[in-house]
Design a protein around this motif. Structure first.
Motif, PDB file in Angstrom:
ATOM      1  N   ALA A  43       0.830  -1.210   0.000  1.00  0.00           N
ATOM      2  CA  ALA A  43       0.000   0.000   0.000  1.00  0.00           C
ATOM      3  C   ALA A  43       0.862   1.258   0.000  1.00  0.00           C
ATOM      4  O   ALA A  43       0.574   2.238  -0.703  1.00  0.00           O
ATOM      5  N   GLU A  44       1.941   1.262   0.795  1.00  0.00           N
ATOM      6  CA  GLU A  44       2.843   2.416   0.824  1.00  0.00           C
ATOM      7  C   GLU A  44       3.524   2.612  -0.528  1.00  0.00           C
ATOM      8  O   GLU A  44       3.700   3.743  -0.984  1.00  0.00           O
ATOM      9  N   GLN A  45       3.903   1.524  -1.152  1.00  0.00           N
ATOM     10  CA  GLN A  45       4.577   1.635  -2.439  1.00  0.00           C
ATOM     11  C   GLN A  45       3.650   2.218  -3.496  1.00  0.00           C
ATOM     12  O   GLN A  45       4.047   3.082  -4.285  1.00  0.00           O
ATOM     13  N   LEU A  46       2.398   1.774  -3.515  1.00  0.00           N
ATOM     14  CA  LEU A  46       1.436   2.298  -4.486  1.00  0.00           C
ATOM     15  C   LEU A  46       1.208   3.796  -4.287  1.00  0.00           C
ATOM     16  O   LEU A  46       1.107   4.555  -5.259  1.00  0.00           O
ATOM     17  N   PRO A  51       0.654   7.902 -11.323  1.00  0.00           N
ATOM     18  CA  PRO A  51      -0.212   7.162 -12.253  1.00  0.00           C
ATOM     19  C   PRO A  51       0.512   6.961 -13.591  1.00  0.00           C
ATOM     20  O   PRO A  51       1.225   7.845 -14.071  1.00  0.00           O
ATOM     21  N   LEU A  52       0.329   5.810 -14.182  1.00  0.00           N
ATOM     22  CA  LEU A  52       0.942   5.540 -15.482  1.00  0.00           C
ATOM     23  C   LEU A  52       0.259   6.376 -16.555  1.00  0.00           C
ATOM     24  O   LEU A  52      -0.965   6.561 -16.537  1.00  0.00           O
ATOM     25  N   PHE A 319      -9.846   4.610 -14.279  1.00  0.00           N
ATOM     26  CA  PHE A 319      -8.980   3.896 -13.343  1.00  0.00           C
ATOM     27  C   PHE A 319      -7.538   4.347 -13.577  1.00  0.00           C
ATOM     28  O   PHE A 319      -6.960   4.077 -14.629  1.00  0.00           O
ATOM     29  N   ALA A 320      -6.957   5.050 -12.597  1.00  0.00           N
ATOM     30  CA  ALA A 320      -5.590   5.566 -12.725  1.00  0.00           C
ATOM     31  C   ALA A 320      -4.608   4.557 -12.146  1.00  0.00           C
ATOM     32  O   ALA A 320      -4.280   4.593 -10.959  1.00  0.00           O
ATOM     33  N   ALA A 321      -4.138   3.656 -12.990  1.00  0.00           N
ATOM     34  CA  ALA A 321      -3.269   2.573 -12.524  1.00  0.00           C
ATOM     35  C   ALA A 321      -1.890   3.101 -12.143  1.00  0.00           C
ATOM     36  O   ALA A 321      -1.321   3.950 -12.836  1.00  0.00           O
ATOM     37  N   ARG A 322      -1.331   2.571 -11.065  1.00  0.00           N
ATOM     38  CA  ARG A 322       0.046   2.880 -10.671  1.00  0.00           C
ATOM     39  C   ARG A 322       1.004   1.766 -11.094  1.00  0.00           C
ATOM     40  O   ARG A 322       2.173   2.028 -11.326  1.00  0.00           O
ATOM     41  N   THR A 323       0.488   0.535 -11.149  1.00  0.00           N
ATOM     42  CA  THR A 323       1.316  -0.593 -11.591  1.00  0.00           C
ATOM     43  C   THR A 323       0.478  -1.534 -12.454  1.00  0.00           C
ATOM     44  O   THR A 323      -0.748  -1.654 -12.267  1.00  0.00           O
ATOM     45  N   ALA A 337      -3.966  -4.745 -12.687  1.00  0.00           N
ATOM     46  CA  ALA A 337      -3.711  -3.309 -12.560  1.00  0.00           C
ATOM     47  C   ALA A 337      -4.060  -2.869 -11.147  1.00  0.00           C
ATOM     48  O   ALA A 337      -5.089  -3.280 -10.600  1.00  0.00           O
ATOM     49  N   GLN A 338      -3.200  -2.030 -10.581  1.00  0.00           N
ATOM     50  CA  GLN A 338      -3.432  -1.584  -9.208  1.00  0.00           C
ATOM     51  C   GLN A 338      -3.301  -0.083  -9.065  1.00  0.00           C
ATOM     52  O   GLN A 338      -2.483   0.562  -9.741  1.00  0.00           O
ATOM     53  N   SER A 339      -4.103   0.454  -8.175  1.00  0.00           N
ATOM     54  CA  SER A 339      -4.013   1.848  -7.737  1.00  0.00           C
ATOM     55  C   SER A 339      -4.252   1.844  -6.245  1.00  0.00           C
ATOM     56  O   SER A 339      -4.674   0.829  -5.680  1.00  0.00           O
TER      57      SER A 339
END
Length: 491
Positions: A43-46, A51-52, A319-323, A337-339
């Motif tokens: 969670a901290e890393q995300l 956002p990609l 959806f603003a994906a981070r990874t 996909a995760q945010s």
């Protein structure tokens, strides 16, 4: 000399040698109830990632894979470093390669200035100062970081006064250590796990040293409990009128504390010893569960979906994906996909899925143990004794334990269980009968971590603090008695 006399002497001199170590274990254990060893949770890393971009990203997977130079990597990810998209390929253990997702160029190394920029971006623009590179230091003793080493340390001026550790291989922030963790950590996890012996000249023997001291602590506890019972008069009293033969108040209190809490102290030290799996006591014989078979084959660039297609679909849904992480489950390819707000699973055509169905998960799991059959299925909609989450600061707090989850039970001699996440397709947990025994002999006896008990806070806190303080008092009284004995001999 009688056997009892030998046992008295064993306990006396073992106490003189070990009571201080035991006391430090209790002190550090009390600290670790509230301040753990530094870690960067998912969670901290995300939260620290940008956002990609939904447009202009990224070079095709096939091109990025060729640039990586790796042969059939099993992990593919897309995330950002200092706000710029970057592919990461590796085996999940000791190999990791980063590729610039805009240019398709392999990242050969990450400079000190680039590490500071990555840390600054991760910390939401807060200024950072390089503290220099390290291979391993007091807060990075973790095999999970081996693929990312060496590391750049960057001190950022945020509210927690964090040190951010940036991989010189990939540019990712892989660990944070707040000033609270770095300060209390010396008295907590660093002391508790005897990290004074790790990373230096004695590093190769660290595990053996911890096992030896823990085993000696068990001998001390068992001998003390035995001596205490022998010397306590359950019927009648000594001439002093007490049931304990000791006239000095501190010696008498040591006796009483040992009788009341000696068994708890013994099981606590024993459970700490078992956490290291000494002599591989928790390794089961017979066929091993092959977790890689769950994928049903290697990831393939031509199988899709592409990063561009996934990001376009996500953008349509806001959806603003981070990874993005490419996964293979039962021979089919997906992207997870995760945010910070949650996750979304997409199939090979970049179509969103609600979840994988039970039949697909069972079919994917069956090849993990082909000589056995799946004899039980259970949907976990709440935590139980074997599948549960802990607070982030605890030793297992970084493990994600989503609900609902599907548990499958195999009928092999080792009684393997697997737990699967229908939302992401992830293999969340595997265990056999001996590992489930370890759950009781280590995790429960060391921290009383049943979900039902953890839900009773602050009663759980009161129990742990009371038990820890009683153990500390037992050990400190032993330290004083031992010191007095040595002074008498040399006075």
């Amino acid at each position: 000399m009688s056997a009892r006399r030998w046992l008295y002497l064993l306990h006396r001199w073992a106490g003189i040698a070990l009571c201080l170590v035991m006391a430090l274990w209790f002190v550090s254990g009390l600290v670790m109830l509230y301040v753990g060893y530094p870690k960067l949770t998912p969670a901290e890393q995300l939260r620290g990632l940008a956002p990609l971009p939904t447009q202009g990203c990224c070079v095709p997977l096939k091109q990025a894979l060729q640039a990586s130079g790796l042969h059939e990597p099993r992990q593919w990810r897309l995330a950002s470093v200092a706000g710029q998209p970057r592919y990461f390929f590796g085996d999940g253990r000791k190999t990791l390669v980063a590729v610039d997702a805009l240019t398709g160029q392999r990242i050969s190394s990450v400079s000190e200035d680039e590490a500071v920029a990555a840390a600054r971006h991760f910390a939401a623009g807060v200024d950072g100062q390089s503290l220099g590179p390290v291979q391993e230091d007091a807060w990075t003793h973790s095999r999970a970081l081996d693929a990312y080493r060496p590391l750049h340390r960057v001190a950022v001026a945020d509210a927690a006064h964090n040190w951010l550790y940036v991989s010189a291989v990939s540019g990712e922030v892989v660990r944070d250590a707040s000033i609270t963790e770095r300060t209390w950590g010396w008295l907590g996890a660093w002391l508790h796990w005897l990290y004074i012996f790790r990373g230096g000249a004695l590093g190769a023997w660290w595990t053996d040293i911890v096992i030896a001291l823990s085993l000696a602590g068990c001998v001390l506890g068992l001998s003390g409990l035995t001596v205490g019972i022998w010397r306590w008069r359950f019927k009648g009293r000594y001439k002093s009128g007490s049931r304990s033969p000791y006239r000095a108040p501190l010696a008498r209190w040591h006796h009483v504390l040992g009788l009341v809490g000696g068994l708890l102290a013994l099981t606590w030290v024993l459970s700490g010893l078992l956490s290291l799996n000494p002599w591989r006591v928790f390794e089961a014989g017979g066929p091993k569960l092959d977790s890689r078979a769950y994928a049903g084959g290697l990831l393939q660039a031509q199988a899709g979906p592409s990063a561009e297609a996934v990001l376009a679909t996500l953008a349509e849904r806001g959806f603003a994906a981070r990874t993005l992480e490419w996964r293979r489950v039962g021979g089919r390819q997906y992207v997870w996909a995760q945010s910070p707000a949650g996750g979304m699973l997409l199939d090979a055509q970049a179509r969103p899925l609600q979840a994988l169905d039970e039949a697909a998960l069972v079919a994917a799991a069956a090849p993990m143990l082909p000589q056995a059959r799946i004899q039980g299925r259970e949907w976990l909609r709440s935590y139980d004794a074997y599948y549960y989450a802990r607070e982030p600061h605890t030793m297992t707090g970084q493990r994600e334990r989503p609900l609902p989850a599907l548990r499958l039970v195999f009928d092999d001699a080792q009684a393997h269980w697997v737990v699967l996440d229908p939302a992401s397709g992830a293999l969340l947990q595997t265990s056999n009968s001996r590992q489930r025994l370890e759950r009781w002999l280590f995790a429960f006896l060391h921290s009383f971590d049943l979900p039902q008990l953890l839900a009773l806070r602050p009663l759980w806190d009161g129990w742990m603090l009371g038990f820890g303080l009683a153990g500390l008092a037992l050990c400190l009284s032993g330290v004083w008695l031992g010191w007095r004995r040595l002074r008498m001999r040399h006075g």
